[in-house]
Design a protein around this motif. Structure first.
Motif, mmCIF file in Angstrom:
data_model
loop_
_atom_site.group_PDB
_atom_site.id
_atom_site.type_symbol
_atom_site.label_atom_id
_atom_site.label_comp_id
_atom_site.label_asym_id
_atom_site.label_seq_id
_atom_site.Cartn_x
_atom_site.Cartn_y
_atom_site.Cartn_z
ATOM 1 N N SER A 101 72.878 76.596 47.977
ATOM 2 C CA SER A 101 74.176 77.260 47.825
ATOM 3 C C SER A 101 74.859 77.428 49.183
ATOM 4 C CB SER A 101 74.025 78.602 47.115
ATOM 5 O OG SER A 101 73.298 79.519 47.905
ATOM 6 N N VAL A 102 74.080 77.618 50.249
ATOM 7 C CA VAL A 102 74.661 77.655 51.597
ATOM 8 C C VAL A 102 75.292 76.301 51.921
ATOM 9 C CG1 VAL A 102 74.083 77.800 54.054
ATOM 10 C CG2 VAL A 102 73.187 79.492 52.473
ATOM 11 N N LEU A 103 74.609 75.219 51.572
ATOM 12 C CA LEU A 103 75.170 73.879 51.788
ATOM 13 C C LEU A 103 76.407 73.651 50.917
ATOM 14 C CD1 LEU A 103 71.974 71.672 52.079
ATOM 15 C CD2 LEU A 103 73.535 72.359 53.904
ATOM 16 N N LEU A 104 76.398 74.174 49.710
ATOM 17 C CA LEU A 104 77.583 74.076 48.844
ATOM 18 C C LEU A 104 78.771 74.767 49.489
ATOM 19 C CD1 LEU A 104 78.920 73.457 46.039
ATOM 20 C CD2 LEU A 104 78.177 75.752 45.388
ATOM 21 N N GLY A 105 78.556 75.965 50.002
ATOM 22 C CA GLY A 105 79.643 76.701 50.658
ATOM 23 C C GLY A 105 80.146 75.979 51.892
ATOM 24 N N ALA A 106 79.237 75.413 52.681
ATOM 25 C CA ALA A 106 79.647 74.678 53.880
ATOM 26 C C ALA A 106 80.408 73.410 53.508
ATOM 27 C CB ALA A 106 78.428 74.338 54.735
ATOM 28 N N ASP A 110 88.901 72.634 55.034
ATOM 29 C CA ASP A 110 89.359 72.438 56.406
ATOM 30 C C ASP A 110 90.032 71.073 56.572
ATOM 31 O OD1 ASP A 110 89.623 73.922 58.670
ATOM 32 O OD2 ASP A 110 87.740 73.254 59.581
ATOM 33 N N SER A 111 89.513 70.067 55.891
ATOM 34 C CA SER A 111 90.130 68.739 55.945
ATOM 35 C C SER A 111 91.532 68.775 55.338
ATOM 36 C CB SER A 111 89.269 67.721 55.202
ATOM 37 O OG SER A 111 87.980 67.673 55.747
ATOM 38 N N ALA A 117 78.044 82.724 52.537
ATOM 39 C CA ALA A 117 77.384 82.640 53.847
ATOM 40 C C ALA A 117 77.541 81.246 54.449
ATOM 41 C CB ALA A 117 75.906 82.998 53.709
ATOM 42 N N GLY A 118 77.444 80.213 53.617
ATOM 43 C CA GLY A 118 77.639 78.845 54.102
ATOM 44 C C GLY A 118 79.052 78.617 54.601
ATOM 45 N N THR A 119 80.022 79.180 53.895
ATOM 46 C CA THR A 119 81.412 79.083 54.338
ATOM 47 C C THR A 119 81.607 79.799 55.664
ATOM 48 O OG1 THR A 119 82.130 78.986 52.044
ATOM 49 C CG2 THR A 119 83.797 79.568 53.664
ATOM 50 N N TRP A 120 81.042 80.994 55.778
ATOM 51 C CA TRP A 120 81.160 81.758 57.027
ATOM 52 C C TRP A 120 80.488 81.021 58.180
ATOM 53 C CZ3 TRP A 120 77.426 84.140 60.121
ATOM 54 C CH2 TRP A 120 77.946 84.954 61.130
ATOM 55 N N ILE A 121 79.304 80.456 57.943
ATOM 56 C CA ILE A 121 78.598 79.706 58.990
ATOM 57 C C ILE A 121 79.419 78.499 59.426
ATOM 58 C CG2 ILE A 121 76.578 78.237 59.407
ATOM 59 C CD1 ILE A 121 74.985 80.225 57.668
ATOM 60 N N TYR A 122 79.994 77.782 58.450
ATOM 61 C CA TYR A 122 80.804 76.610 58.802
ATOM 62 C C TYR A 122 81.993 77.012 59.667
ATOM 63 C CZ TYR A 122 84.253 72.964 58.496
ATOM 64 O OH TYR A 122 85.183 72.034 58.829
ATOM 65 N N PHE A 123 82.760 78.004 59.220
ATOM 66 C CA PHE A 123 83.954 78.381 59.975
ATOM 67 C C PHE A 123 83.603 78.995 61.325
ATOM 68 C CE2 PHE A 123 86.317 78.266 55.859
ATOM 69 C CZ PHE A 123 87.217 77.289 56.251
ATOM 70 N N THR A 124 82.472 79.650 61.427
ATOM 71 C CA THR A 124 82.072 80.243 62.697
ATOM 72 C C THR A 124 81.589 79.193 63.690
ATOM 73 O OG1 THR A 124 81.426 82.257 61.551
ATOM 74 C CG2 THR A 124 80.568 81.948 63.765
ATOM 75 N N LEU A 125 80.757 78.274 63.237
ATOM 76 C CA LEU A 125 80.133 77.321 64.158
ATOM 77 C C LEU A 125 80.888 76.004 64.294
ATOM 78 C CD1 LEU A 125 76.381 77.781 63.173
ATOM 79 C CD2 LEU A 125 77.629 78.849 65.051
ATOM 80 N N LEU A 126 81.379 75.466 63.193
ATOM 81 C CA LEU A 126 81.909 74.099 63.214
ATOM 82 C C LEU A 126 83.401 73.977 62.951
ATOM 83 C CD1 LEU A 126 79.109 72.373 61.132
ATOM 84 C CD2 LEU A 126 79.381 72.335 63.593
ATOM 85 N N GLY A 127 84.037 75.008 62.452
ATOM 86 C CA GLY A 127 85.419 74.908 61.993
ATOM 87 C C GLY A 127 86.388 74.381 63.028
ATOM 88 N N SER A 128 86.377 74.954 64.214
ATOM 89 C CA SER A 128 87.349 74.536 65.231
ATOM 90 C C SER A 128 87.063 73.123 65.729
ATOM 91 C CB SER A 128 87.352 75.522 66.395
ATOM 92 O OG SER A 128 86.066 75.588 66.973
ATOM 93 N N ALA A 129 85.788 72.752 65.842
ATOM 94 C CA ALA A 129 85.449 71.398 66.309
ATOM 95 C C ALA A 129 85.855 70.348 65.277
ATOM 96 C CB ALA A 129 83.962 71.304 66.604
ATOM 97 N N VAL A 130 85.605 70.628 64.022
ATOM 98 C CA VAL A 130 85.982 69.678 62.963
ATOM 99 C C VAL A 130 87.497 69.554 62.868
ATOM 100 C CG1 VAL A 130 85.922 69.282 60.469
ATOM 101 C CG2 VAL A 130 83.853 69.952 61.675
ATOM 102 N N ARG A 131 88.197 70.687 62.971
ATOM 103 C CA ARG A 131 89.659 70.653 62.926
ATOM 104 C C ARG A 131 90.212 69.849 64.096
ATOM 105 N NH1 ARG A 131 89.669 75.330 61.151
ATOM 106 N NH2 ARG A 131 89.735 76.420 63.126
ATOM 107 N N ALA A 132 89.642 70.039 65.295
ATOM 108 C CA ALA A 132 90.081 69.257 66.454
ATOM 109 C C ALA A 132 89.791 67.779 66.248
ATOM 110 C CB ALA A 132 89.395 69.768 67.715
#
Length: 151
Positions: free
Chosen positions: A15-20, A27-28, A80-95
């Protein structure tokens, strides 16, 4: 039907992977929406597409993985997966998305400019009036039978 602790832990991780994954998809869509400055109607369309994809993904996950039972740790894990994605990877993926979209736009403009140059070069090389003049000059006169309507 109860699941063993190991299966419940695996379900939480899934479910964490689903949220991420859903956060990556959102984000895409958001990067495309921001880059192309879509209006309110197209933004609503993008949000509708995301909601339909999210609904289908969560429904399939609940049926296939959670055995169609209410498990409150599944939405918590997705959040939690969504929060982890936006905290760790969101800005890098958006860039990264902005870099890819900028490169695609630059390539499109370059190809458009080169296409215009190639068209001008071919028009100069072909010189359409000269070719039509040569074809008229060397064309065979029509047969005398054609003038009388015979084939």
């Amino acid at each position: 039907m109860t699941l063993p602790v190991q299966a419940q832990f695996a379900l939480v991780l899934q479910s964490v992977l689903l949220g991420a994954g859903l956060a990556l998809f959102y984000d895409s869509l958001r990067a495309v929406r921001i880059y192309f400055r879509l209006g309110s109607v197209k933004t609503a369309l993008c949000d509708t597409v995301f909601c339909l994809v999210m609904l289908a993904a969560v429904f399939e996950f609940a049926i296939a993985r959670a055995a169609a039972q209410t498990r409150y740790y599944v939405p918590a894990g997705a959040a939690a997966g969504t929060w982890i994605y936006f905290t760790l990877l969101g800005s890098a993926v958006r860039a990264g998305w902005f870099a890819v979209l900028t490169a695609a736009e630059t390539l499109r403009r370059w190809l458009k400019k080169e296409r215009a140059k190639l068209h001008a070069l071919l028009c100069r090389a072909a010189n359409v009036e000269k070719i039509t003049g040569f074809t008229k000059k060397f064309a065979k006169p029509p047969s005398i039978f054609r003038r009388k309507g015979l084939k």
